[in-house]
Design a protein around this motif. Structure first.
Motif, PDB file in Angstrom:
ATOM      1  N   GLN A  85       0.873  -1.167   0.000  1.00 48.29           N
ATOM      2  CA  GLN A  85       0.000   0.000   0.000  1.00 48.29           C
ATOM      3  C   GLN A  85       0.916   1.223   0.000  1.00 48.29           C
ATOM      4  OE1 GLN A  85      -2.436   0.483   3.484  1.00 48.29           O
ATOM      5  NE2 GLN A  85      -3.899   1.761   2.399  1.00 48.29           N
ATOM      6  N   ASN A 103       0.455   4.418  -0.112  1.00 46.37           N
ATOM      7  CA  ASN A 103       0.067   5.546   0.753  1.00 46.37           C
ATOM      8  C   ASN A 103      -1.249   5.177   1.444  1.00 46.37           C
ATOM      9  OD1 ASN A 103      -1.919   6.046  -1.220  1.00 46.37           O
ATOM     10  ND2 ASN A 103      -0.490   7.322  -2.358  1.00 46.37           N
ATOM     11  N   ASP A 104      -1.827   6.097   2.142  1.00 41.39           N
ATOM     12  CA  ASP A 104      -3.021   5.796   2.937  1.00 41.39           C
ATOM     13  C   ASP A 104      -4.331   6.066   2.198  1.00 41.39           C
ATOM     14  OD1 ASP A 104      -1.570   4.964   5.127  1.00 41.39           O
ATOM     15  OD2 ASP A 104      -1.393   6.990   5.930  1.00 41.39           O
ATOM     16  N   ASN A 105      -4.389   5.820   0.886  1.00 46.71           N
ATOM     17  CA  ASN A 105      -5.597   6.118   0.126  1.00 46.71           C
ATOM     18  C   ASN A 105      -6.523   4.911  -0.032  1.00 46.71           C
ATOM     19  OD1 ASN A 105      -4.229   4.584  -1.694  1.00 46.71           O
ATOM     20  ND2 ASN A 105      -4.040   6.161  -3.255  1.00 46.71           N
ATOM     21  N   ASN A 106      -6.314   3.853   0.742  1.00 42.40           N
ATOM     22  CA  ASN A 106      -7.176   2.663   0.746  1.00 42.40           C
ATOM     23  C   ASN A 106      -7.127   1.892  -0.567  1.00 42.40           C
ATOM     24  OD1 ASN A 106      -8.760   1.029   2.385  1.00 42.40           O
ATOM     25  ND2 ASN A 106     -10.663   1.834   1.548  1.00 42.40           N
ATOM     26  N   ILE A 107      -6.020   2.012  -1.305  1.00 41.38           N
ATOM     27  CA  ILE A 107      -5.801   1.201  -2.499  1.00 41.38           C
ATOM     28  C   ILE A 107      -4.564   0.358  -2.256  1.00 41.38           C
ATOM     29  CG2 ILE A 107      -5.214   1.235  -4.952  1.00 41.38           C
ATOM     30  CD1 ILE A 107      -6.841   3.775  -5.204  1.00 41.38           C
ATOM     31  N   ASP A 130      -9.261  -2.064  -4.137  1.00 39.88           N
ATOM     32  CA  ASP A 130      -9.668  -1.109  -3.104  1.00 39.88           C
ATOM     33  C   ASP A 130      -9.887  -1.829  -1.778  1.00 39.88           C
ATOM     34  OD1 ASP A 130     -12.213  -2.277  -3.181  1.00 39.88           O
ATOM     35  OD2 ASP A 130     -13.179  -0.538  -4.069  1.00 39.88           O
TER      36      ASP A 130
END
Length: 48
Positions: free
Chosen positions: A5, A7-11, A39
């Motif tokens: 992951q 970054n923290d963008n939920n992808i 996602d």
């Protein structure tokens, strides 16, 4: 299989790669793996 992951963008990115040491000698691998963007709900967003 590896998952990361960036970054923290939920992808999440998921990569599947074959373990050639487990294949029969002389086996021909035509499509050796895939990478997916997924996602947080488990939906596939893209495949490479």
């Amino acid at each position: 299989m590896s998952v990361w992951q960036p970054n923290d963008n939920n992808i999440f990115f998921v990569r599947f790669t074959p373990d050639l040491s487990r294949c029969a000698p002389g086996a021909i691998i035509t499509d050796g793996g895939a990478e997916y963007a997924v996602d947080g709900e488990g939906r596939i967003l893209a495949r490479q």
